[in-house]
Design a protein around this motif. Structure first.
Motif, PDB file in Angstrom:
ATOM      1  N   UNK A 134      12.673  29.206  20.146  1.00 15.27           N
ATOM      2  CA  UNK A 134      12.670  27.797  18.700  1.00 15.27           C
ATOM      3  C   UNK A 134      12.340  29.277  17.585  1.00 15.27           C
ATOM      4  N   UNK A 135      10.797  30.336  18.048  1.00 15.18           N
ATOM      5  CA  UNK A 135      10.284  30.899  17.571  1.00 15.18           C
ATOM      6  C   UNK A 135      11.179  32.040  17.132  1.00 15.18           C
ATOM      7  N   UNK A 136      12.117  32.790  18.098  1.00 16.86           N
ATOM      8  CA  UNK A 136      12.847  33.419  18.033  1.00 16.86           C
ATOM      9  C   UNK A 136      14.067  33.601  16.695  1.00 16.86           C
ATOM     10  N   UNK A 137      14.567  32.588  17.325  1.00 15.13           N
ATOM     11  CA  UNK A 137      15.707  31.830  15.816  1.00 15.13           C
ATOM     12  C   UNK A 137      15.021  31.553  14.567  1.00 15.13           C
ATOM     13  N   UNK A 138      14.361  30.599  14.940  1.00  9.47           N
ATOM     14  CA  UNK A 138      13.477  30.023  13.345  1.00  9.47           C
ATOM     15  C   UNK A 138      12.814  32.121  12.373  1.00  9.47           C
ATOM     16  N   UNK A 139      11.870  32.577  12.710  1.00 14.76           N
ATOM     17  CA  UNK A 139      11.278  33.565  12.903  1.00 14.76           C
ATOM     18  C   UNK A 139      12.705  34.396  11.289  1.00 14.76           C
ATOM     19  N   UNK A 140      13.226  34.655  12.142  1.00  8.96           N
ATOM     20  CA  UNK A 140      13.929  35.759  10.894  1.00  8.96           C
ATOM     21  C   UNK A 140      14.700  34.865   9.698  1.00  8.96           C
ATOM     22  N   UNK A 141      14.728  33.617  10.026  1.00  7.50           N
ATOM     23  CA  UNK A 141      15.910  32.434   9.324  1.00  7.50           C
ATOM     24  C   UNK A 141      15.340  32.241   8.543  1.00  7.50           C
ATOM     25  N   UNK A 142      14.073  31.772   9.008  1.00  7.34           N
ATOM     26  CA  UNK A 142      12.838  31.478   7.939  1.00  7.34           C
ATOM     27  C   UNK A 142      12.086  32.626   7.189  1.00  7.34           C
TER      28      UNK A 142
ATOM     29  N   UNK B 258       3.392   6.910   8.133  1.00  6.28           N
ATOM     30  CA  UNK B 258       4.384   6.587   7.625  1.00  6.28           C
ATOM     31  C   UNK B 258       5.437   6.778   9.059  1.00  6.28           C
ATOM     32  N   UNK B 259       6.406   5.801   8.418  1.00  4.50           N
ATOM     33  CA  UNK B 259       7.396   4.951   9.524  1.00  4.50           C
ATOM     34  C   UNK B 259       8.358   6.463   9.692  1.00  4.50           C
ATOM     35  N   UNK B 260       9.164   6.676   8.616  1.00  4.67           N
ATOM     36  CA  UNK B 260       9.935   8.366   8.196  1.00  4.67           C
ATOM     37  C   UNK B 260      10.453   8.957   8.145  1.00  4.67           C
ATOM     38  N   UNK B 261      10.763   9.994   9.509  1.00  3.10           N
ATOM     39  CA  UNK B 261      10.338  11.567   8.989  1.00  3.10           C
ATOM     40  C   UNK B 261      11.681  11.629   9.673  1.00  3.10           C
ATOM     41  N   UNK B 262      11.866  12.865   8.388  1.00  5.87           N
ATOM     42  CA  UNK B 262      13.048  13.753   7.833  1.00  5.87           C
ATOM     43  C   UNK B 262      13.020  15.518   8.176  1.00  5.87           C
ATOM     44  N   UNK B 263      13.560  15.865   8.934  1.00  3.30           N
ATOM     45  CA  UNK B 263      13.471  16.881   9.663  1.00  3.30           C
ATOM     46  C   UNK B 263      14.294  18.336   8.468  1.00  3.30           C
ATOM     47  N   UNK B 264      13.922  19.004   8.150  1.00  2.00           N
ATOM     48  CA  UNK B 264      14.990  19.908   7.455  1.00  2.00           C
ATOM     49  C   UNK B 264      15.564  20.820   8.380  1.00  2.00           C
ATOM     50  N   UNK B 265      16.557  20.911   8.686  1.00  3.18           N
ATOM     51  CA  UNK B 265      17.142  21.940   9.195  1.00  3.18           C
ATOM     52  C   UNK B 265      17.705  22.862   8.752  1.00  3.18           C
ATOM     53  N   UNK B 266      18.134  23.850   9.765  1.00  5.01           N
ATOM     54  CA  UNK B 266      19.667  24.864   9.311  1.00  5.01           C
ATOM     55  C   UNK B 266      18.744  25.731   8.045  1.00  5.01           C
ATOM     56  N   UNK B 267      17.323  26.705   7.828  1.00  8.95           N
ATOM     57  CA  UNK B 267      16.896  27.240   6.833  1.00  8.95           C
ATOM     58  C   UNK B 267      17.501  28.934   7.368  1.00  8.95           C
ATOM     59  N   UNK B 268      17.807  29.375   6.306  1.00  5.88           N
ATOM     60  CA  UNK B 268      18.282  30.477   6.637  1.00  5.88           C
ATOM     61  C   UNK B 268      19.696  31.003   6.393  1.00  5.88           C
ATOM     62  N   UNK B 269      19.709  31.797   7.517  1.00  6.93           N
ATOM     63  CA  UNK B 269      21.698  32.206   8.026  1.00  6.93           C
ATOM     64  C   UNK B 269      21.518  32.071   9.405  1.00  6.93           C
TER      65      UNK B 269
ATOM     66  N   UNK C 230      28.185  37.013  13.700  1.00  5.26           N
ATOM     67  CA  UNK C 230      26.989  37.383  12.025  1.00  5.26           C
ATOM     68  C   UNK C 230      28.106  37.101  11.421  1.00  5.26           C
ATOM     69  N   UNK C 231      29.302  36.323  10.637  1.00  8.42           N
ATOM     70  CA  UNK C 231      29.742  36.561   9.808  1.00  8.42           C
ATOM     71  C   UNK C 231      29.463  35.219   9.288  1.00  8.42           C
ATOM     72  N   UNK C 232      28.759  35.990   7.454  1.00  6.49           N
ATOM     73  CA  UNK C 232      28.258  34.735   7.152  1.00  6.49           C
ATOM     74  C   UNK C 232      29.414  33.262   6.649  1.00  6.49           C
ATOM     75  N   UNK C 233      28.719  32.582   6.308  1.00  5.13           N
ATOM     76  CA  UNK C 233      29.352  31.194   6.209  1.00  5.13           C
ATOM     77  C   UNK C 233      30.164  31.424   4.628  1.00  5.13           C
ATOM     78  N   UNK C 234      31.561  30.620   3.931  1.00  3.20           N
ATOM     79  CA  UNK C 234      31.223  30.764   2.487  1.00  3.20           C
ATOM     80  C   UNK C 234      30.818  30.273   2.371  1.00  3.20           C
TER      81      UNK C 234
END
Lengths: 355, 213
Positions: A255-263, A314-325, A29-33
């Motif tokens: 996935x929802x459990x991890x995503x919800x608080x961080x998003x 469309x033929x390209x999909x880019x997923x934005x990952x890693x939102x929030x802490x 639970x330690x936030x990265x610099x």
């Protein structure tokens, strides 16, 4: 005209990941610099390259919740440790930058990476760079219009003469380094402004749609607009891509459990400065089920991506990952599942459909 | 579905919001005139592809031809509105101060005023009603529902005259939302960015509760 490696026939799909360099947490639970977060993005890119992901895009932001303000420097770090992955900005805020400098930096990145650099020009949805570099947001249109025009001339890699109001004039200015391919790979990222779509077509740049809320279907006419505009203006309509947020875990629940608080953390931090109300669970679930959050198990996410790519053609999909802490380990797991399970499954679904 | 007296809608602004509102109005059966700051031909292609059936016209034509006019330009550009052509017209102000495009708020809107009051004072001979500004444009696009559908969302309306608010209410109903009359124009402040109603994408009862009505 500007892109390299466009296939002549058949569909060539491309799958990437995008990040703004959010600060992850350790398992304790330690936030990265900021510095550690940047190094973590490099490690993620190395993993993505090893697993065959086609591209990584890093965004430019100038605020405390994101570590990346200088995308091409991070990409240069990635360049020397990877082999195949395309290195993109997502996006480069050209309006508050200098087109000559942007060209120089990306041409340098292109050299370091043996031709893997891609500039994605755009407005982005943040505005911190304007006051920081002394620009007035209300001049946005003229800033972008003038700078994209100059940038497109620089792409020819010949001496440029240019006159404008947003930077000093150039007379036969030759800019270095030259690229080995003779042209940098450039695309335009658009969030739904019809004028920006037409502008991408006018300069013959490929289009990447940033679809961060609501049903992707709404953007289908924008793809059509891009193609019609290119036809009317006599330019080439390139394959279109999309960029949307997501998170993959072993099951939908996880996935929802991890995503919800961080998003929620990420959204509310941005919303606070813009006057949005707090993010609700209802919104989050709606976006997963009907909108633009690609959160779930590999099968759930693959189906959703394949559907969106088909609907929008469309033929390209880019997923934005890693939102929030998020935990750094969860981010790596998400990338691993995306590469090993989601992408092959999306290809399968799309190919089934082509038959 | 469309309301009786109102047959044509003029939309000033062909950006993200203007396009979505034009799509909704077309779907509800209205004749739609869409304009941007430039000449009509600049948005001809956008109109043809994104809002098929709508007519691309100049700002003043859209203002003249609409029974109801919707303002969907960046708020800080309000001085470019065709004041004369809007005289006597029922005007829906769907704009918000938005720092991404408008720069510092105080440069555009005095602290003592809501943004719709500013627009009303600039368009002093028009009847300004604030509406369609608090819900995000992709939600406006995705969520219209038939009357009586339990999923139907609500749109708040603020304006000086009761009859104007009622006309706008009937228009909003025809687009697929429950109208919620919240009273005087100044009450519309509650719908601005940073205020409780901003971003609200709620059912009628929840919106009432949120706005303390």
């Amino acid at each position: 005209m500007p892109t390299k490696k466009q296939p002549k026939t058949g569909k060539h799909y491309s799958f990437g990941i995008d990040t703004f360099g959010d600060l992850p947490k350790t398992d304790d639970g330690v936030l990265f610099t900021h510095a550690a977060a940047i190094r973590h993005v490099v490690e993620e890119a190395v993993l993505a390259d090893k697993l065959g992901i086609d591209s990584i895009g890093v965004g430019e932001h100038h605020r405390s919740d994101f570590s990346i303000s200088s995308p091409e420097t991070v990409l240069a770090g990635i360049a020397t440790r990877t082999k195949n992955i395309k290195l993109a900005s997502a996006v480069t805020v050209l309006s508050s930058d200098d087109p000559v400098r942007v060209f120089e930096r990306f041409a340098t990145l292109d050299a370091l990476s043996n031709g893997r650099a891609q500039v994605i020009l755009g407005r982005g949805s943040f505005t911190e760079s304007f006051p920081l570099f002394g620009f007035d947001l209300r001049d946005y249109e003229v800033l972008f219009e003038e700078k994209v025009e100059l940038f497109s001339k620089l792409l020819d890699e010949k001496p440029v003469s240019w006159k404008g109001t947003t930077r000093p004039d150039l007379i036969d200015a030759d800019v270095f380094p030259k690229t080995e391919s003779g042209r940098l790979d450039v695309a335009v990222g658009v969030g739904g402004s019809p004028e920006s779509v037409i502008r991408a077509a006018k300069y013959g740049f490929p289009l990447v749609l940033a679809i961060i809320g609501g049903a992707p279907d709404r953007f289908a006419p924008y793809v059509e607009l891009y193609r019609h505009a290119a036809k009317d203006l006599g330019t080439t309509a390139h394959p279109v891509g999309m960029h949307s947020p997501g998170l993959i875990a072993d099951t939908d629940e996880e996935a929802r459990r991890i995503a919800w608080p961080n998003f929620k953390t990420a959204w509310d931090r941005i919303g606070k400065s813009r006057g949005w109300p707090p993010y609700t669970r209802e919104q989050f679930d709606y976006e997963i089920e009907h909108g633009s959050l690609y959160v779930g198990s590999p099968e759930t996410v693959a189906k959703k991506i394949a559907r969106a790519m088909k609907v929008l053609d469309v033929t390209r999909f880019d997923m934005v990952y890693g939102q929030g802490p998020q935990k750094a380990s969860a981010r790596l797991r998400s990338i691993e599942l995306y590469a090993t399970k989601v992408i092959p499954r999306v290809r399968e679904l799309l190919e089934e459909d082509e038959k | 579905m469309k309301s009786n007296a109102v047959k044509t809608i003029g939309i000033l602004g062909a950006g993200k919001v203007g396009v979505v509102l034009a799509q909704l109005a077309l779907k509800a059966g209205y004749t739609v005139y869409l304009s941007s700051s430039g000449p009509a031909d600049r948005i001809a292609l956008t109109t043809k592809i994104l809002t098929p059936g709508a007519h691309a016209v100049s700002n003043s034509e859209a203002a003249r031809l609409g029974d109801i006019i919707i303002l969907a330009i960046p708020l800080s550009k309000y001085k470019t509105l065709p004041v004369k052509a809007l005289e006597g017209k029922l005007v829906i102000d769907a704009m918000n101060y938005w720092d991404e495009v408008d720069g510092p708020r105080a440069d555009t809107v005095p602290d003592t005023m809501s943004s719709s009051e500013l627009i009303q004072s600039f368009l002093s001979s028009s009847r300004v009603v604030k509406a369609l500004s608090h819900m995000g444009y992709h939600e406006l696009h995705d969520t219209p529902k038939q009357k009586g559908d339990e999923q139907r969302k609500a749109i708040a309306i603020a304006g000086t005259n009761k009859s104007d608010r009622m006309a706008v209410a009937s228009f909003i109903d025809s687009l697929g939302f429950d109208p919620l009359d919240i009273g005087e124009l100044k009450v519309g402040k509650k719908l601005e960015p940073g205020q409780p109603g901003f971003g609200a994408n709620l059912h009628l009862t929840s919106l009432k509760k949120l706005l303390n009505l």
